[in-house]
Design a protein around this motif. Structure first.
Motif, mmCIF file in Angstrom:
data_model
loop_
_atom_site.group_PDB
_atom_site.id
_atom_site.type_symbol
_atom_site.label_atom_id
_atom_site.label_comp_id
_atom_site.label_asym_id
_atom_site.label_seq_id
_atom_site.Cartn_x
_atom_site.Cartn_y
_atom_site.Cartn_z
ATOM 1 N N GLY A 146 0.806 -1.207 0.000
ATOM 2 C CA GLY A 146 0.000 0.000 0.000
ATOM 3 C C GLY A 146 0.840 1.257 0.000
ATOM 4 O O GLY A 146 1.899 1.316 0.637
ATOM 5 N N VAL A 147 0.362 2.263 -0.741
ATOM 6 C CA VAL A 147 0.959 3.595 -0.739
ATOM 7 C C VAL A 147 -0.179 4.588 -0.519
ATOM 8 O O VAL A 147 -1.232 4.471 -1.160
ATOM 9 C CB VAL A 147 1.685 3.900 -2.065
ATOM 10 C CG1 VAL A 147 2.246 5.315 -2.048
ATOM 11 C CG2 VAL A 147 2.786 2.886 -2.315
ATOM 12 N N TYR A 148 0.003 5.548 0.385
ATOM 13 C CA TYR A 148 -1.089 6.448 0.709
ATOM 14 C C TYR A 148 -0.566 7.856 0.951
ATOM 15 O O TYR A 148 0.590 8.078 1.325
ATOM 16 C CB TYR A 148 -1.846 5.948 1.940
ATOM 17 C CG TYR A 148 -0.974 5.474 3.076
ATOM 18 C CD1 TYR A 148 -0.520 6.338 4.060
ATOM 19 C CD2 TYR A 148 -0.594 4.130 3.164
ATOM 20 C CE1 TYR A 148 0.296 5.895 5.099
ATOM 21 C CE2 TYR A 148 0.210 3.674 4.184
ATOM 22 C CZ TYR A 148 0.653 4.560 5.153
ATOM 23 O OH TYR A 148 1.457 4.114 6.162
ATOM 24 N N ILE A 149 -1.474 8.812 0.710
ATOM 25 C CA ILE A 149 -1.194 10.225 0.962
ATOM 26 C C ILE A 149 -2.463 10.865 1.493
ATOM 27 O O ILE A 149 -3.568 10.548 1.043
ATOM 28 C CB ILE A 149 -0.684 10.943 -0.314
ATOM 29 C CG1 ILE A 149 -0.374 12.405 -0.010
ATOM 30 C CG2 ILE A 149 -1.707 10.825 -1.447
ATOM 31 C CD1 ILE A 149 0.336 13.113 -1.148
ATOM 32 N N GLN A 150 -2.305 11.722 2.485
ATOM 33 C CA GLN A 150 -3.449 12.364 3.128
ATOM 34 C C GLN A 150 -3.062 13.771 3.550
ATOM 35 O O GLN A 150 -1.936 13.998 3.996
ATOM 36 C CB GLN A 150 -3.879 11.544 4.351
ATOM 37 C CG GLN A 150 -5.000 12.137 5.174
ATOM 38 C CD GLN A 150 -5.338 11.247 6.353
ATOM 39 O OE1 GLN A 150 -5.840 10.133 6.182
ATOM 40 N NE2 GLN A 150 -5.037 11.713 7.557
ATOM 41 N N ASP A 151 -4.004 14.693 3.397
ATOM 42 C CA ASP A 151 -3.744 16.083 3.754
ATOM 43 C C ASP A 151 -4.950 16.644 4.500
ATOM 44 O O ASP A 151 -6.076 16.599 3.989
ATOM 45 C CB ASP A 151 -3.473 16.913 2.497
ATOM 46 C CG ASP A 151 -2.922 18.306 2.823
ATOM 47 O OD1 ASP A 151 -2.609 18.554 4.003
ATOM 48 O OD2 ASP A 151 -2.819 19.129 1.902
ATOM 49 N N LEU A 152 -4.714 17.135 5.706
ATOM 50 C CA LEU A 152 -5.735 17.860 6.468
ATOM 51 C C LEU A 152 -5.498 19.347 6.223
ATOM 52 O O LEU A 152 -4.498 19.906 6.675
ATOM 53 C CB LEU A 152 -5.640 17.530 7.951
ATOM 54 C CG LEU A 152 -6.587 18.309 8.871
ATOM 55 C CD1 LEU A 152 -8.043 18.099 8.483
ATOM 56 C CD2 LEU A 152 -6.370 17.921 10.336
ATOM 57 N N ILE A 153 -6.418 19.975 5.487
ATOM 58 C CA ILE A 153 -6.259 21.361 5.051
ATOM 59 C C ILE A 153 -7.152 22.259 5.897
ATOM 60 O O ILE A 153 -8.374 22.084 5.925
ATOM 61 C CB ILE A 153 -6.628 21.505 3.561
ATOM 62 C CG1 ILE A 153 -5.845 20.485 2.721
ATOM 63 C CG2 ILE A 153 -6.358 22.910 3.070
ATOM 64 C CD1 ILE A 153 -6.306 20.392 1.283
ATOM 65 N N LEU A 162 -10.367 17.186 4.814
ATOM 66 C CA LEU A 162 -9.471 16.037 4.859
ATOM 67 C C LEU A 162 -9.608 15.282 3.543
ATOM 68 O O LEU A 162 -10.705 14.827 3.191
ATOM 69 C CB LEU A 162 -9.821 15.117 6.027
ATOM 70 C CG LEU A 162 -9.003 13.815 6.132
ATOM 71 C CD1 LEU A 162 -7.558 14.124 6.469
ATOM 72 C CD2 LEU A 162 -9.605 12.871 7.171
ATOM 73 N N ALA A 163 -8.519 15.141 2.810
ATOM 74 C CA ALA A 163 -8.541 14.441 1.527
ATOM 75 C C ALA A 163 -7.388 13.452 1.477
ATOM 76 O O ALA A 163 -6.261 13.782 1.867
ATOM 77 C CB ALA A 163 -8.442 15.431 0.363
ATOM 78 N N GLY A 164 -7.671 12.259 0.997
ATOM 79 C CA GLY A 164 -6.623 11.248 0.921
ATOM 80 C C GLY A 164 -6.966 10.155 -0.058
ATOM 81 O O GLY A 164 -8.124 9.988 -0.472
ATOM 82 N N VAL A 165 -5.954 9.399 -0.436
ATOM 83 C CA VAL A 165 -6.149 8.258 -1.324
ATOM 84 C C VAL A 165 -5.111 7.196 -0.979
ATOM 85 O O VAL A 165 -3.997 7.516 -0.556
ATOM 86 C CB VAL A 165 -6.040 8.680 -2.812
ATOM 87 C CG1 VAL A 165 -4.630 9.169 -3.126
ATOM 88 C CG2 VAL A 165 -6.437 7.534 -3.732
ATOM 89 N N ARG A 166 -5.515 5.952 -1.114
ATOM 90 C CA ARG A 166 -4.636 4.819 -0.841
ATOM 91 C C ARG A 166 -4.645 3.900 -2.053
ATOM 92 O O ARG A 166 -5.716 3.547 -2.569
ATOM 93 C CB ARG A 166 -5.094 4.060 0.408
ATOM 94 C CG ARG A 166 -4.236 2.842 0.731
ATOM 95 C CD ARG A 166 -4.780 2.062 1.919
ATOM 96 N NE ARG A 166 -4.006 0.844 2.143
ATOM 97 C CZ ARG A 166 -3.009 0.730 3.013
ATOM 98 N NH1 ARG A 166 -2.674 1.767 3.763
ATOM 99 N NH2 ARG A 166 -2.353 -0.405 3.154
ATOM 100 N N LEU A 167 -3.472 3.508 -2.521
ATOM 101 C CA LEU A 167 -3.324 2.566 -3.619
ATOM 102 C C LEU A 167 -2.841 1.239 -3.043
ATOM 103 O O LEU A 167 -1.808 1.195 -2.359
ATOM 104 C CB LEU A 167 -2.323 3.086 -4.657
ATOM 105 C CG LEU A 167 -2.550 4.510 -5.179
ATOM 106 C CD1 LEU A 167 -1.448 4.887 -6.165
ATOM 107 C CD2 LEU A 167 -3.909 4.631 -5.842
#
Length: 420
Positions: A146-153, A162-167
């Motif tokens: 898994g690879v993921y990125i998330q940002d709390l703006i 809160l936006a994020g995605v996980r591959l």
């Protein structure tokens, strides 16, 4: 029979490392390895065989199963915060890996003789009932990356996103699956002490191949079970921050559910035609009622139904009560002692998919007491006594109509902890 048993051993080793690069950025990494070995010996499994209700006689079937699970997990996280103009970002970038292996052996046989439900007669364990005399279970090997990125703006004091995605990539002996799982949340703060929010997320759960040897699809690789979750809620702090109140409405749908259709005098059929939807409302309250008394209370209404199934569409999901609640009080007795009392209510629910077997509602009360002894150099000793199921309530936990499990009877546990 009294020789039925389950023996388990678990070895677990791991570590976590944290590195603070500067005031704003950190790195975390970890690894864990677990080996779980389990042997289960049963004198009766599945539906009761050859039952004669008139005289109370039935037949036994023995099964001895050995299973071994080897699971290794690792992760690497890069976390930090920064600004783009006046907008504040809290960023998470990471990766994970899971290496899962399962193997085992199993022996099944019919046990000679009949048992009467009214007689305390023991039939001995057959000598040939040993997993080493049986056949190997389907071996499962699966790796998930898994690879993921998330940002709390934080746009301002009122609006946060809160936006994020996980591959995810799942590799097994039979197939490779790729999954893209998004996550989105919007938060609005009408006042500094209140929050209105909505979240959406997706999930997947890898499934093992069909393991029952008498199934038409024995050994077939199954796709991952997929889920979608939508939640709308509100949170608020009151009484100068001493009381936290939360409420939420949620809708969770799972598809690709594994469904096994049992057929009379024919092999069973396992497919992934199942779909389940759970909708509900939850409410909780937590905080200090006085200087010495605190409370933690929650309740939930849940409407869980089977949406798609060859035979049971429209039925309620098993072991999902429509209403459940719990309340826990902690009372500080002096400076070094604490008394706790709690109650759990679980409403009636069905114990099987056809909704024939209903389990009664119950209330279970627990109690605990702890006392702290202070020693020199800030060392402490903590004595704890906990009573589970104080009033010895009879209730059923999990299991279906042929293997329902009774809840634990009243038990008293005492412990001593030393901090230095």
């Amino acid at each position: 029979m009294p020789w039925s048993s389950r023996d388990s051993s678990v070895e677990n080793m791991g570590f976590t490392l944290n590195s603070y690069l500067n005031d704003d950025w950190t790195i975390s990494a970890g690894f864990n390895r677990q080996r779980h070995q389990r042997q289960t010996t049963e004198s009766l499994y599945g539906k009761v065989q050859n039952m004669d209700l008139g005289v109370g006689e039935y037949a036994l079937r023995g099964r001895d199963t050995y299973e071994q699970y080897d699971v290794s997990t690792g992760f690497f996280d890069f976390k930090g915060e920064f600004y783009t103009g006046d907008v504040h970002h809290r960023m998470l970038i990471g990766s994970s890996v899971v290496d899962y292996q399962k193997s085992g052996m199993q022996k099944k046989l019919k046990i000679a003789g009949k048992v009467n439900i009214n007689d305390a007669i023991t039939i001995g364990k057959p000598e040939e009932l040993d997993y080493r005399n049986g056949t190997a279970l389907k071996q499962v090997q699966r790796k998930t990356y898994g690879v993921y990125i998330q940002d709390l703006i934080e746009f301002n004091d009122s609006w946060h996103l809160l936006a994020g995605v996980r591959l995810d990539r799942e590799e097994s002996q039979e197939a490779t699956h790729n999954n893209i799982l998004p996550k989105l949340g919007v938060m609005y703060h009408p006042t500094p002490n209140t929050t209105l929010y909505t979240t959406y997320s997706e999930s997947f759960e890898p499934k093992d191949p069909v393991s029952e040897s008498d199934d038409i699809n024995f050994g077939k690789q199954l796709d991952a079970e997929r889920g979608e979750s939508l939640e709308v809620g509100a949170k608020g702090e009151f009484l100068d921050g001493t009381l936290l109140v939360t409420t939420a409405v949620f809708d969770i749908e799972k598809s690709n559910k594994v469904v096994t259709e049992k057929r009379e005098n024919q092999p069973s059929i396992t497919t992934q035609s199942g779909k389940v939807r759970h909708k509900g409302v939850e409410f909780s309250i937590e905080g200090q009622l006085s200087d010495n008394l605190s409370i933690l209370s929650s309740m939930m209404y849940l409407d869980g139904k089977i949406i798609s199934d060859p035979k049971f569409a429209g039925k309620r999901s098993k072991d999902t009560p429509k209403f459940s609640a719990s309340t826990w009080f902690n009372y500080r007795v002096g400076d070094n002692s604490q008394l706790s009392v709690g109650a759990i209510y679980v409403g009636e629910r069905f114990g099987d998919t056809p909704n024939y077997f209903k389990k009664d509602a119950y209330v279970k009360v627990d109690m605990g007491f702890s006392h702290t002894i202070n020693f020199a150099n800030e060392q402490q000793g903590i004595i704890s006594i906990n009573i589970d199921n104080l009033f010895d309530e009879d209730y059923l936990r999990g299991g279906c109509n042929n293997s329902a499990m009774f809840g634990s009877a009243r038990s008293v546990k005492a412990s001593f902890q030393y901090k230095f």
